[in-house]
Design a protein around this motif. Structure first.
Motif, mmCIF file in Angstrom:
data_model
loop_
_atom_site.group_PDB
_atom_site.id
_atom_site.type_symbol
_atom_site.label_atom_id
_atom_site.label_comp_id
_atom_site.label_asym_id
_atom_site.label_seq_id
_atom_site.Cartn_x
_atom_site.Cartn_y
_atom_site.Cartn_z
ATOM 1 N N GLU A 274 -22.241 74.853 -21.703
ATOM 2 C CA GLU A 274 -22.376 74.385 -20.335
ATOM 3 C C GLU A 274 -23.803 73.959 -19.984
ATOM 4 O O GLU A 274 -24.033 73.317 -18.951
ATOM 5 C CB GLU A 274 -21.933 75.482 -19.351
ATOM 6 C CG GLU A 274 -20.469 75.887 -19.483
ATOM 7 C CD GLU A 274 -20.271 76.979 -20.517
ATOM 8 O OE1 GLU A 274 -21.237 77.232 -21.293
ATOM 9 O OE2 GLU A 274 -19.173 77.558 -20.576
ATOM 10 N N SER A 275 -24.773 74.317 -20.826
ATOM 11 C CA SER A 275 -26.165 73.986 -20.515
ATOM 12 C C SER A 275 -26.445 72.496 -20.612
ATOM 13 O O SER A 275 -27.357 71.987 -19.957
ATOM 14 C CB SER A 275 -27.108 74.747 -21.447
ATOM 15 O OG SER A 275 -26.918 74.334 -22.797
ATOM 16 N N GLY A 276 -25.718 71.791 -21.432
ATOM 17 C CA GLY A 276 -25.919 70.355 -21.591
ATOM 18 C C GLY A 276 -27.136 69.986 -22.416
ATOM 19 O O GLY A 276 -27.570 68.825 -22.390
ATOM 20 N N GLU A 277 -27.729 70.940 -23.135
ATOM 21 C CA GLU A 277 -28.943 70.695 -23.915
ATOM 22 C C GLU A 277 -28.703 70.691 -25.420
ATOM 23 O O GLU A 277 -29.652 70.575 -26.193
ATOM 24 C CB GLU A 277 -29.992 71.767 -23.589
ATOM 25 C CG GLU A 277 -30.434 71.784 -22.146
ATOM 26 C CD GLU A 277 -31.208 70.525 -21.776
ATOM 27 O OE1 GLU A 277 -31.797 69.906 -22.691
ATOM 28 O OE2 GLU A 277 -31.224 70.153 -20.587
ATOM 29 N N ARG A 278 -27.489 70.828 -25.831
ATOM 30 C CA ARG A 278 -27.230 70.962 -27.271
ATOM 31 C C ARG A 278 -27.575 69.683 -28.035
ATOM 32 O O ARG A 278 -28.239 69.732 -29.069
ATOM 33 C CB ARG A 278 -25.763 71.328 -27.497
ATOM 34 C CG ARG A 278 -25.461 72.798 -27.293
ATOM 35 C CD ARG A 278 -24.139 73.162 -27.914
ATOM 36 N NE ARG A 278 -23.938 74.586 -27.971
ATOM 37 C CZ ARG A 278 -22.962 75.169 -28.671
ATOM 38 N NH1 ARG A 278 -22.095 74.417 -29.334
ATOM 39 N NH2 ARG A 278 -22.842 76.475 -28.683
ATOM 40 N N ILE A 279 -27.114 68.544 -27.541
ATOM 41 C CA ILE A 279 -27.321 67.286 -28.265
ATOM 42 C C ILE A 279 -28.803 66.945 -28.332
ATOM 43 O O ILE A 279 -29.332 66.568 -29.389
ATOM 44 C CB ILE A 279 -26.531 66.157 -27.586
ATOM 45 C CG1 ILE A 279 -25.030 66.442 -27.656
ATOM 46 C CG2 ILE A 279 -26.838 64.832 -28.279
ATOM 47 C CD1 ILE A 279 -24.489 66.518 -29.060
ATOM 48 N N SER A 280 -29.516 67.072 -27.225
ATOM 49 C CA SER A 280 -30.943 66.755 -27.215
ATOM 50 C C SER A 280 -31.713 67.703 -28.136
ATOM 51 O O SER A 280 -32.658 67.292 -28.831
ATOM 52 C CB SER A 280 -31.486 66.842 -25.797
ATOM 53 O OG SER A 280 -31.292 68.135 -25.254
ATOM 54 N N TYR A 281 -31.328 68.976 -28.156
ATOM 55 C CA TYR A 281 -31.979 69.951 -29.035
ATOM 56 C C TYR A 281 -31.781 69.573 -30.503
ATOM 57 O O TYR A 281 -32.736 69.551 -31.293
ATOM 58 C CB TYR A 281 -31.405 71.334 -28.750
ATOM 59 C CG TYR A 281 -31.956 72.442 -29.609
ATOM 60 C CD1 TYR A 281 -33.071 73.161 -29.207
ATOM 61 C CD2 TYR A 281 -31.350 72.784 -30.805
ATOM 62 C CE1 TYR A 281 -33.573 74.182 -29.988
ATOM 63 C CE2 TYR A 281 -31.843 73.796 -31.594
ATOM 64 C CZ TYR A 281 -32.962 74.500 -31.180
ATOM 65 O OH TYR A 281 -33.457 75.509 -31.963
ATOM 66 N N LEU A 318 -32.570 67.019 -44.024
ATOM 67 C CA LEU A 318 -32.221 65.920 -43.121
ATOM 68 C C LEU A 318 -30.704 65.743 -43.025
ATOM 69 O O LEU A 318 -30.164 65.539 -41.934
ATOM 70 C CB LEU A 318 -32.872 64.632 -43.611
ATOM 71 C CG LEU A 318 -32.766 63.411 -42.700
ATOM 72 C CD1 LEU A 318 -33.524 63.657 -41.407
ATOM 73 C CD2 LEU A 318 -33.291 62.166 -43.400
ATOM 74 N N VAL A 319 -30.033 65.843 -44.167
ATOM 75 C CA VAL A 319 -28.566 65.725 -44.154
ATOM 76 C C VAL A 319 -27.943 66.887 -43.382
ATOM 77 O O VAL A 319 -27.010 66.702 -42.587
ATOM 78 C CB VAL A 319 -28.038 65.664 -45.594
ATOM 79 C CG1 VAL A 319 -26.516 65.750 -45.623
ATOM 80 C CG2 VAL A 319 -28.496 64.378 -46.278
ATOM 81 N N LEU A 320 -28.482 68.102 -43.620
ATOM 82 C CA LEU A 320 -27.950 69.265 -42.896
ATOM 83 C C LEU A 320 -28.166 69.111 -41.394
ATOM 84 O O LEU A 320 -27.271 69.428 -40.593
ATOM 85 C CB LEU A 320 -28.631 70.532 -43.406
ATOM 86 C CG LEU A 320 -28.248 71.834 -42.695
ATOM 87 C CD1 LEU A 320 -26.756 72.105 -42.851
ATOM 88 C CD2 LEU A 320 -29.072 73.001 -43.228
ATOM 89 N N SER A 321 -29.337 68.621 -40.998
ATOM 90 C CA SER A 321 -29.599 68.422 -39.578
ATOM 91 C C SER A 321 -28.666 67.367 -38.991
ATOM 92 O O SER A 321 -28.183 67.510 -37.853
ATOM 93 C CB SER A 321 -31.055 68.010 -39.378
ATOM 94 O OG SER A 321 -31.357 67.846 -38.014
ATOM 95 N N SER A 322 -28.384 66.320 -39.770
ATOM 96 C CA SER A 322 -27.439 65.299 -39.291
ATOM 97 C C SER A 322 -26.033 65.872 -39.146
ATOM 98 O O SER A 322 -25.322 65.591 -38.159
ATOM 99 C CB SER A 322 -27.436 64.114 -40.260
ATOM 100 O OG SER A 322 -28.729 63.562 -40.399
ATOM 101 N N VAL A 323 -25.639 66.705 -40.114
ATOM 102 C CA VAL A 323 -24.312 67.336 -40.031
ATOM 103 C C VAL A 323 -24.237 68.266 -38.831
ATOM 104 O O VAL A 323 -23.206 68.333 -38.133
ATOM 105 C CB VAL A 323 -24.013 68.084 -41.344
ATOM 106 C CG1 VAL A 323 -22.750 68.926 -41.218
ATOM 107 C CG2 VAL A 323 -23.874 67.108 -42.496
ATOM 108 N N ILE A 324 -25.331 68.988 -38.546
ATOM 109 C CA ILE A 324 -25.344 69.881 -37.391
ATOM 110 C C ILE A 324 -25.202 69.081 -36.093
ATOM 111 O O ILE A 324 -24.506 69.509 -35.155
ATOM 112 C CB ILE A 324 -26.638 70.715 -37.396
ATOM 113 C CG1 ILE A 324 -26.576 71.760 -38.513
ATOM 114 C CG2 ILE A 324 -26.854 71.400 -36.060
ATOM 115 C CD1 ILE A 324 -27.835 72.578 -38.669
ATOM 116 N N CYS A 325 -25.833 67.913 -36.031
ATOM 117 C CA CYS A 325 -25.662 67.056 -34.852
ATOM 118 C C CYS A 325 -24.202 66.639 -34.685
ATOM 119 O O CYS A 325 -23.655 66.657 -33.570
ATOM 120 C CB CYS A 325 -26.558 65.828 -34.962
ATOM 121 S SG CYS A 325 -28.325 66.166 -34.790
ATOM 122 N N ILE A 326 -23.580 66.261 -35.786
ATOM 123 C CA ILE A 326 -22.167 65.845 -35.726
ATOM 124 C C ILE A 326 -21.284 67.016 -35.314
ATOM 125 O O ILE A 326 -20.370 66.879 -34.479
ATOM 126 C CB ILE A 326 -21.736 65.266 -37.088
ATOM 127 C CG1 ILE A 326 -22.540 63.999 -37.391
ATOM 128 C CG2 ILE A 326 -20.246 64.979 -37.106
ATOM 129 C CD1 ILE A 326 -22.288 63.449 -38.776
#
Length: 425
Positions: A274-281, A318-326
């Motif tokens: 609910e914080s809305g900060e996940r994607i930006s983080y 970098l790949v792991l960080s991209s997967v975490i974003c997805i």
């Protein structure tokens, strides 16, 4: 009694004789030292006459010896310091002294004729010396030795040539184990325009001399070795210098920050949806890792022959960080999904209820199955174990997804870090 007195007198005479003998030896030593000091005080005229006689009729274009057999030049190298090592361009620069020793019978003399002059120096452009070039030079080809260098001569024909210089050579860089890499660079000294049967470069010792070596801030001197060999058009003297990189700077400024960023990236699943900060983080951490990859590229050569294991590690991060974003985007989509419009599938409800049941059994190990039927509180605790439970919502699925993603990403990072440090160290 007479025998004792005689023995006593004899002892006295022996002691007196020894004392006189010590004084005689001291006097002889003093005279020798004094005479040697006086004899060594040769004058300017003596040295001038010596140089005139040595260079009279001397042709510096003709190599020694008199019978024109092979001129053996015993070569060695004294390493003073490592000035620079550019891994990107492959430039290796050191400060050192090339040492060449040979015999020239034409430059021998009798010290007695010149007031006991045993040694002198003559500028290198006035007598014969080997023409030595650096074969693997980084820029333009140049000979070893500057115009100001002189050659030390001894009365029995020994010549010692010691030209100091800043030597810049090309070096094949292997950054596979960066920043724990080890580099071996070679200085190749070639006797130019002389066949091996005419001038032979011979390695005098098996390693470079380092009595005046000063430590480098980035590179640690591991070992040195020298060798010489003959090829078609001459001979070569090589100096092999092996250095180890000091990794502390790169560990503190690059590797540890990247590890910290990757760990922070995993904790995005602990942020409330609910914080809305996940994607930006998650995207911020992804960009920070990309910046560190750019920093690493500045220290590595632009070649595909050898790739640093650290590059693969950063690519994995970098790949792991991209997967975490997805996964974060996917989790948010699940969390805000409507339960009335899109009912939770049965297999997802079963998975979540099984995990909840396992958690209840783990938290309350004393509750048995029979007690669950006899006590109302136990029935309430075991209610999630019912596979037909309709209380599972998409938010429960999203929380379960966060838990799996958190531990999965942390486990992947631990494995990746273990493999990385086992490979490079």
């Amino acid at each position: 009694m007479p025998d004792k007195c005689a023995s006593r007198d004899g002892s006295r005479r022996s002691t007196s004789f020894d004392f006189k003998w010590d004084r005689i030896l001291f006097g002889i030593s003093f005279v020798l030292v004094y005479c040697f000091t006086v004899i060594q005080a040769n004058t300017l005229s003596d040295v001038n006459n010596l140089h005139t006689d040595l260079l009279k009729g001397y042709n510096k274009d003709i190599r020694p010896p008199i019978d024109q057999s092979t001129t053996i030049v015993n070569a060695s190298f004294s390493l003073v310091s490592i000035r620079d090592f550019d891994e990107v361009s492959g430039k290796f620069a050191v400060t050192g002294v090339f040492i060449g020793v040979w015999f020239d019978d034409r430059l021998s003399w009798n010290p007695i004729d010149y007031n006991m002059t045993f040694t002198t120096t003559i500028p290198q452009d006035k007598i014969w010396k080997p023409t030595v070039f650096l074969a693997n030079v980084i820029d333009s080809l140049k000979s070893v030795g500057q115009d100001f260098v002189s050659i030390r001569l001894y009365y029995y024909g020994l010549a010692i040539w010691t030209p100091p210089d800043i030597i810049e050579t090309s070096c094949q860089v292997d950054v596979t184990y960066f920043p724990y890499d080890q580099q071996t660079c070679t200085l190749q000294f070639v006797s130019y325009s002389s066949l091996a049967t005419e001038v032979l470069m011979n390695s005098a010792i098996n390693e470079a001399m380092t009595p005046y070596y000063t430590e480098h801030g980035t590179w640690d001197l591991e070992k040195t070795a020298t060798s010489s060999y003959v090829f078609d058009s001459g001979s070569m003297f090589e100096v092999h210098i092996t250095i180890n990189r000091r990794p502390l700077f790169f560990l503190v400024n690059i590797i540890f920050p990247v590890i910290s960023l990757t760990l922070l990236n995993s904790f995005v699943f602990l942020l409330p949806a609910e914080s809305g900060e996940r994607i930006s983080y998650a995207i911020t951490v992804l960009l920070a890792i990309a910046v560190f990859m750019t920093m690493i590229s500045n220290y590595l050569p632009k070649t595909s022959q050898t790739m640093a294991r650290l590059c693969y590690f950063l690519i994995g991060d970098l790949v792991l960080s991209s997967v975490i974003c997805i996964l974060t985007i996917f989790q948010l989509r699940i969390f805000f999904k409507s339960d009335q419009k899109y009912p939770v599938p049965l297999f997802l409800r079963n998975i979540v209820t099984i995990l909840k049941c396992q958690r209840i059994v783990h938290v309350h190990p004393k509750i048995s199955e029979s007690d669950a039927h006899n006590h109302q509180i136990n029935q309430e605790l075991c209610k999630p174990c019912d596979s037909n439970n309709q209380d599972i919502t998409w938010k429960d699925i999203a929380k379960f997804f966060d838990l799996v993603s958190l531990f999965g990403s942390l486990l992947f990072q631990i494995v990746m870090l273990t493999v990385f440090f086992c490979v490079i160290t």
